[in-house]
Design a protein around this motif. Sequence first.
Motif, PDB file in Angstrom:
ATOM      1  N   PHE A   1     -14.778  14.630  43.265  1.00 11.51           N
ATOM      2  CA  PHE A   1     -15.417  15.918  42.974  1.00 11.51           C
ATOM      3  C   PHE A   1     -15.316  16.777  44.223  1.00 11.51           C
ATOM      4  O   PHE A   1     -15.843  16.401  45.277  1.00 11.51           O
ATOM      5  CB  PHE A   1     -16.877  15.729  42.557  1.00 11.51           C
ATOM      6  N   ILE A   2     -14.624  17.896  44.101  1.00 13.70           N
ATOM      7  CA  ILE A   2     -14.357  18.777  45.240  1.00 13.70           C
ATOM      8  C   ILE A   2     -15.184  20.055  45.080  1.00 13.70           C
ATOM      9  O   ILE A   2     -15.211  20.642  43.989  1.00 13.70           O
ATOM     10  CB  ILE A   2     -12.834  19.059  45.315  1.00 13.70           C
ATOM     11  N   PHE A   3     -15.842  20.467  46.165  1.00 16.30           N
ATOM     12  CA  PHE A   3     -16.769  21.602  46.074  1.00 16.30           C
ATOM     13  C   PHE A   3     -16.174  22.928  46.515  1.00 16.30           C
ATOM     14  O   PHE A   3     -16.700  23.971  46.217  1.00 16.30           O
ATOM     15  CB  PHE A   3     -18.025  21.309  46.907  1.00 16.30           C
ATOM     16  N   ARG A   4     -15.105  22.859  47.297  1.00 22.99           N
ATOM     17  CA  ARG A   4     -14.485  24.097  47.784  1.00 22.99           C
ATOM     18  C   ARG A   4     -12.977  23.967  47.777  1.00 22.99           C
ATOM     19  O   ARG A   4     -12.440  22.903  48.092  1.00 22.99           O
ATOM     20  CB  ARG A   4     -14.952  24.410  49.204  1.00 22.99           C
ATOM     21  N   LEU A   5     -12.300  25.084  47.459  1.00 23.82           N
ATOM     22  CA  LEU A   5     -10.844  25.132  47.572  1.00 23.82           C
ATOM     23  C   LEU A   5     -10.534  26.122  48.699  1.00 23.82           C
ATOM     24  O   LEU A   5     -11.212  26.108  49.710  1.00 23.82           O
ATOM     25  CB  LEU A   5     -10.219  25.538  46.231  1.00 23.82           C
ATOM     26  N   ALA A   6      -9.550  26.987  48.531  1.00 22.98           N
ATOM     27  CA  ALA A   6      -9.302  28.011  49.561  1.00 22.98           C
ATOM     28  C   ALA A   6     -10.487  28.994  49.553  1.00 22.98           C
ATOM     29  O   ALA A   6     -11.168  29.126  48.533  1.00 22.98           O
ATOM     30  CB  ALA A   6      -7.995  28.719  49.255  1.00 22.98           C
ATOM     31  N   PRO A   7     -10.750  29.685  50.685  1.00 20.15           N
ATOM     32  CA  PRO A   7     -11.970  30.515  50.779  1.00 20.15           C
ATOM     33  C   PRO A   7     -12.172  31.519  49.640  1.00 20.15           C
ATOM     34  O   PRO A   7     -13.281  31.723  49.183  1.00 20.15           O
ATOM     35  CB  PRO A   7     -11.793  31.245  52.111  1.00 20.15           C
ATOM     36  N   GLU A   8     -11.102  32.150  49.190  1.00 21.42           N
ATOM     37  CA  GLU A   8     -11.284  33.169  48.134  1.00 21.42           C
ATOM     38  C   GLU A   8     -11.326  32.578  46.720  1.00 21.42           C
ATOM     39  O   GLU A   8     -11.514  33.307  45.750  1.00 21.42           O
ATOM     40  CB  GLU A   8     -10.182  34.242  48.240  1.00 21.42           C
TER      41      GLU A   8
ATOM     42  N   LYS B   1      -2.182  27.586  45.530  1.00 21.67           N
ATOM     43  CA  LYS B   1      -2.926  28.246  46.614  1.00 21.67           C
ATOM     44  C   LYS B   1      -3.773  27.225  47.393  1.00 21.67           C
ATOM     45  O   LYS B   1      -3.803  27.226  48.622  1.00 21.67           O
ATOM     46  CB  LYS B   1      -3.856  29.303  46.004  1.00 21.67           C
ATOM     47  N   ALA B   2      -4.470  26.356  46.644  1.00 25.69           N
ATOM     48  CA  ALA B   2      -5.332  25.348  47.279  1.00 25.69           C
ATOM     49  C   ALA B   2      -4.500  24.367  48.099  1.00 25.69           C
ATOM     50  O   ALA B   2      -4.891  23.986  49.210  1.00 25.69           O
ATOM     51  CB  ALA B   2      -6.137  24.607  46.218  1.00 25.69           C
ATOM     52  N   LYS B   3      -3.359  23.964  47.566  1.00 19.65           N
ATOM     53  CA  LYS B   3      -2.484  23.014  48.288  1.00 19.65           C
ATOM     54  C   LYS B   3      -1.952  23.659  49.563  1.00 19.65           C
ATOM     55  O   LYS B   3      -1.854  23.010  50.596  1.00 19.65           O
ATOM     56  CB  LYS B   3      -1.308  22.589  47.398  1.00 19.65           C
ATOM     57  N   GLU B   4      -1.579  24.949  49.469  1.00 25.62           N
ATOM     58  CA  GLU B   4      -1.058  25.648  50.649  1.00 25.62           C
ATOM     59  C   GLU B   4      -2.148  25.763  51.716  1.00 25.62           C
ATOM     60  O   GLU B   4      -1.884  25.597  52.891  1.00 25.62           O
ATOM     61  CB  GLU B   4      -0.536  27.041  50.255  1.00 25.62           C
ATOM     62  N   PHE B   5      -3.371  25.995  51.257  1.00 21.45           N
ATOM     63  CA  PHE B   5      -4.477  26.142  52.198  1.00 21.45           C
ATOM     64  C   PHE B   5      -4.825  24.810  52.872  1.00 21.45           C
ATOM     65  O   PHE B   5      -5.125  24.767  54.060  1.00 21.45           O
ATOM     66  CB  PHE B   5      -5.712  26.722  51.485  1.00 21.45           C
ATOM     67  N   SER B   6      -4.784  23.713  52.124  1.00 16.37           N
ATOM     68  CA  SER B   6      -5.220  22.415  52.671  1.00 16.37           C
ATOM     69  C   SER B   6      -4.290  21.929  53.778  1.00 16.37           C
ATOM     70  O   SER B   6      -4.723  21.258  54.707  1.00 16.37           O
ATOM     71  CB  SER B   6      -5.340  21.374  51.574  1.00 16.37           C
ATOM     72  N   ASP B   7      -2.993  22.267  53.671  1.00 16.50           N
ATOM     73  CA  ASP B   7      -2.041  22.013  54.749  1.00 16.50           C
ATOM     74  C   ASP B   7      -1.885  20.526  55.111  1.00 16.50           C
ATOM     75  O   ASP B   7      -1.542  20.182  56.230  1.00 16.50           O
ATOM     76  CB  ASP B   7      -2.467  22.829  56.003  1.00 16.50           C
ATOM     77  N   ARG B   8      -2.164  19.615  54.168  1.00 18.43           N
ATOM     78  CA  ARG B   8      -1.966  18.189  54.441  1.00 18.43           C
ATOM     79  C   ARG B   8      -0.523  17.818  54.123  1.00 18.43           C
ATOM     80  O   ARG B   8       0.063  18.372  53.182  1.00 18.43           O
ATOM     81  CB  ARG B   8      -2.883  17.333  53.545  1.00 18.43           C
TER      82      ARG B   8
END
Lengths: 156, 63
Positions: free
Chosen positions: A89-96, A126-133
């Motif tokens: 369960f993930i609570f945040r993705l990219a800021p926007e 977008k979320a994958k690009e933001f996480s940068d893993r």
Amino acid sequence: MSHEYTILEKILKAIKNVKLEVILIGGAALSLQGVPIMTQDIDFFIRDTELNKKKIKELSKLLNASLYKKQHAISEVITIESKDFIIDFIFRLAPEQKFESIRSRAKKIKFGKYYCYVADLNDILKAKEFSDRPKDKLVIPLIKDTIDIKKKIQKC
Amino acid sequence: MEIHYNEEYKKFLKKCRKIEAKVLKAYPEKDPDTVHLIVRNLIMPKKWGKRFLLRKVKGTYVP
């Protein structure tokens, strides 16, 4: 029905029972929309509230699973895990990326008797690009290819 | 060379190849094998069921 649909139906039934609002993201959501990958866990995006954290505890009891917390690249994650599944369960993705906006673009997919919101490919990208893993970077070209091919097929 | 043992899959594969040709014409830089996997996933009949979860069975990850 495939093993995946049976597992998801069982999980969605329990999620409905505890009245938790979720959006399927991550590998399962990608694969369901054509991206050629497989995954070991099921990721859900939820609102970051104390009530939701209580509901996850209830859910874990209902599913007879273990519960633990970990720090993900983007947000704190609560995992419930049993021999049949791992759910993050993930609570945040990219800021926007707010829950409501992701849900407004999500698709509703039926698994057995239950529906689930599945995040749009562009939002997961977008979320994958933001996480940068590194493991997220590997899947980015496949998501982009799938978005292009989907557009092309829709035009055909 | 393609050898077919299943008529239903033969038809499905023919449809895949037709779409793949159009996609590759529009995007010649894309890898044909990746395009095949994506097109296959996108047009696969729902009743076949999508497989995406890996399970560990006797130490090996299997679909």
